[in-house]
Design an enzyme around this catalytic site. Structure first.
Site, PDB file in Angstrom:
ATOM      1  N   LYS B  76       0.795  -1.349  -0.106  1.00  0.00           N
ATOM      2  CA  LYS B  76       0.013  -0.198   0.129  1.00  0.00           C
ATOM      3  C   LYS B  76       0.829   1.462   0.099  1.00  0.00           C
ATOM      4  O   LYS B  76       1.831   1.395   0.704  1.00  0.00           O
ATOM      5  CB  LYS B  76      -0.838  -0.049   1.261  1.00  0.00           C
ATOM      6  CG  LYS B  76      -2.061   0.992   1.238  1.00  0.00           C
ATOM      7  CD  LYS B  76      -2.798   0.850   2.462  1.00  0.00           C
ATOM      8  CE  LYS B  76      -4.170   1.854   2.644  1.00  0.00           C
ATOM      9  NZ  LYS B  76      -4.840   1.759   3.660  1.00  0.00           N
ATOM     10  N   SER B 151      -9.865   1.842   2.587  1.00  0.00           N
ATOM     11  CA  SER B 151      -8.685   2.412   1.692  1.00  0.00           C
ATOM     12  C   SER B 151      -7.818   1.576   1.135  1.00  0.00           C
ATOM     13  O   SER B 151      -7.077   1.893  -0.028  1.00  0.00           O
ATOM     14  CB  SER B 151      -8.069   3.621   2.473  1.00  0.00           C
ATOM     15  OG  SER B 151      -7.439   3.130   3.448  1.00  0.00           O
ATOM     16  N   SER B 175     -10.009  -0.437   6.792  1.00  0.00           N
ATOM     17  CA  SER B 175      -9.349  -0.320   5.718  1.00  0.00           C
ATOM     18  C   SER B 175      -8.528  -1.495   5.091  1.00  0.00           C
ATOM     19  O   SER B 175      -8.074  -1.555   4.013  1.00  0.00           O
ATOM     20  CB  SER B 175      -8.279   0.960   5.667  1.00  0.00           C
ATOM     21  OG  SER B 175      -8.926   2.150   5.538  1.00  0.00           O
TER      22      SER B 175
END
Lengths: 89, 485
Positions: B76, B151, B175
């Site tokens: 990420k 996210s 997330s």
């Protein structure tokens, strides 16, 4: 609940165009009303003990990142960051 | 044998035996990324020169030791990677090249893992769909008119579409788990403190946790074994010993109790998800579990508590983006405009919204009613969970109240978007580990995930139970394999 957007924007160091400001002000008022549901919960007399603490470590010298590796040259001179002048003549 | 469907363990063993080279693995994954990522857009940055250099270096090694030897791992883009651009999905860090790597990256590389690329996310991990990314949204591999979740949407999609066998995400209020659920993969938020956050771009420091995403529980357990442990560079990381999660995976777990909630707590949950919840209860009973109805009196307040605390912490954490030391720098000749212009142009709308809400919650006159009260209620919720875990080993909740929604569907209504985190937020507030595993497909072929919450630092049992549960669920990946492998 009064949401003084100008004060909050100033504290946040953010500037908005007039239209965007109006739009966000309305939205923020909705969001604040929404989270205000927390008010209905009565916690008078609740015995709350916080169990958090800040862990400490030994104060020892260790190798860390070198200054020359972490600065970006475009805003750096000598050992200082360059910023616009902050003092009046 | 197709390289793409191999698990981390299978990949590593074939490489060790010399049957395939690291470079073959990268070639294979690169092929799929080039084919599918133009449309799905899971990745923000891939530096193929570095990836191939790393694979070549590994191929020269004689010992080939390491739990992730030769395995590509997607990261990420709010986790720092030395000399590889790290943007946090924000214009303010669009050209930021970190001078150091996060501790989790060092651990992955020490075990022979290859960082294959940096994945898309909502700006500063604030969002539930990746639509808040300053660059582009990531599409759902099951239906490209729908969101990937967020996210950590890019990390979920990379794994679901076989562009990486495993990935890292971060989870502040769901997330990792919600995009895992939306994409039909497994995602774990470890206990707060289990994994070092040194080098994770901070959103809400009392809630943020890095965790693994993969297509099966065994791979999750390998990843967790690699990234867990105390780190003197993150004072909130825990000294609790790290078991060998992957080696203890198939141990007997014996009879267990699991908590479920009454129907009124599930009000508003999609019908098909509700049905999947009931079916998962049946499955857990079949595996030797005894269900117990639990009550968490403060559960219904968790979403308000979360949005007050998370935004308050964010407003403080994001004060560092001032244009002085790194990131976007704009000015009109005076110091105030340096701060204001850099921040106003650098941050997107959702980030500004959250900074404003947090600044408000912490401001004079409102602090007690907002931040103060939310902190107290958080502690009460923690107490609820502590009491409950004296009775049960696990708690079962849906991961998301709804199926993956359409792109644009919630963009104009932040509160609606916030509500998609309603079941994933409580474990963050109570610092508990929680995992989402895919359990069913909806009639429109969209994946449904269920969330199992464990007791503090009890990832071992959480992985053991979900490892048993997923043995009955392998049908799920056939559709993804048909499309992407």
């Amino acid at each position: 609940m009064k949401f003084d957007i100008d004060k909050i924007l100033k504290l946040s160091m953010i500037e908005l165009e007039k239209e965007e400001k109006e739009y966000l002000k309305k939205e923020m008022e909705k969001i604040i009303e929404w989270v205000s549901k927390l008010e209905e919960l009565d916690i008078e007399g609740e015995d709350v003990v916080f169990l958090t603490h800040t862990p400490l470590r030994e104060d020892e010298t260790k190798q860390t990142l070198q200054r020359k590796d972490i600065i970006s040259p475009y805003n750096y001179e000598g050992i200082f960051f360059i910023v616009p002048k902050v003092v009046e003549k | 044998m197709r390289i793409g469907e191999l698990s981390l363990k299978q990949l590593r063993e074939l490489i060790k035996k010399g049957d395939i080279r690291c470079i073959d693995v990268i070639d294979d994954y690169k092929g799929r990324i080039e084919k599918f990522d133009k449309e799905l857009r899971a990745f923000i940055t891939i530096d193929w020169d570095k990836v191939y250099q790393r694979a070549k270096d590994l191929d020269k090694e004689k010992s080939r030791e390491g739990l992730l030897f030769g395995c590509p791992i997607a990261i990420k883009d709010n986790i720092l990677t030395k000399n590889i651009r790290t943007t946090a999905g924000s214009r303010i860090l669009e050209n930021y090249i970190p001078p150091y790597s996060a501790t989790v990256i060092e651990k992955i590389e020490k075990e022979g893992g290859i960082v294959i690329g940096k994945t898309n996310l909502d700006e500063f991990a604030m969002g539930s769909s990746t639509e808040n990314s300053a660059f582009f949204p990531t599409l759902n591999p099951w239906d490209n008119k729908r969101v990937s979740g967020g996210s950590s949407g890019g990390s979920a999609v990379a794994v679901a579409s076989f562009m990486s066998p495993a990935s890292l995400g971060s989870d502040t209020g769901g997330s990792i788990r919600q995009p895992a659920s939306f994409c039909g993969i497994v995602g774990l938020k470890p206990t707060y403190g289990r994994v070092s956050r040194y080098g994770l771009i901070a959103f809400a420091s009392s809630l943020d946790q890095i965790g693994p995403m993969a297509r099966n529980v065994e791979d999750i357990s390998i990843m967790l074994s690699v990234i867990s442990g105390y780190d003197c560079k993150d004072s909130t990381s825990s000294k609790t010993p790290v078991p060998s999660y992957h080696e203890e995976l198939n141990e007997e777990i014996g009879p267990f109790k699991f908590g479920i909630v009454k129907d009124d707590e599930l009000e508003g949950v999609d019908e098909e998800i509700y049905r999947a919840y009931k079916e998962t209860i049946d499955l857990m009973e079949k595996l030797g579990g005894k269900k117990i109805y639990i009550e968490l009196p403060h559960l219904k307040y968790s979403i308000y508590v979360y949005y007050i605390l998370a935004t308050s912490e964010a407003s403080s954490n994001l004060a560092r983006y001032d244009g002085v030391r790194y990131g976007l720098r704009l000015e009109r000749g005076d110091i105030l405009s340096l701060y204001q212009d850099s921040r106003s142009k650098g941050f997107g709308r959702e980030v500004k919204r959250r900074i404003l809400l947090g600044t408000f919650s912490l401001s004079a006159g409102y602090y007690r009613a907002f931040y103060g009260k939310a902190s107290l209620v958080r502690q009460l919720l923690k107490n609820d969970f502590e009491k409950t875990f004296k009775e049960v080993n696990f708690i079962l909740l849906p991961t998301s109240p709804e199926l993956p929604f359409l792109l644009g569907e919630k963009c104009e209504d932040p509160v609606k978007m916030y509500l998609s985190d309603i079941f994933t937020i409580p474990p963050n507030l109570a610092m508990l580990p929680a995992i989402s595993i895919p359990v069913a497909l909806s009639k429109n072929n969209l994946p449904i995930g269920m969330q199992i919450i464990g007791n503090l630092f009890d990832e071992r049992n959480l992985l053991n139970i979900t490892n048993l549960m997923e043995k009955n669920l392998s049908f799920l990946y056939n559709e993804l394999k048909r499309r992407y492998l």
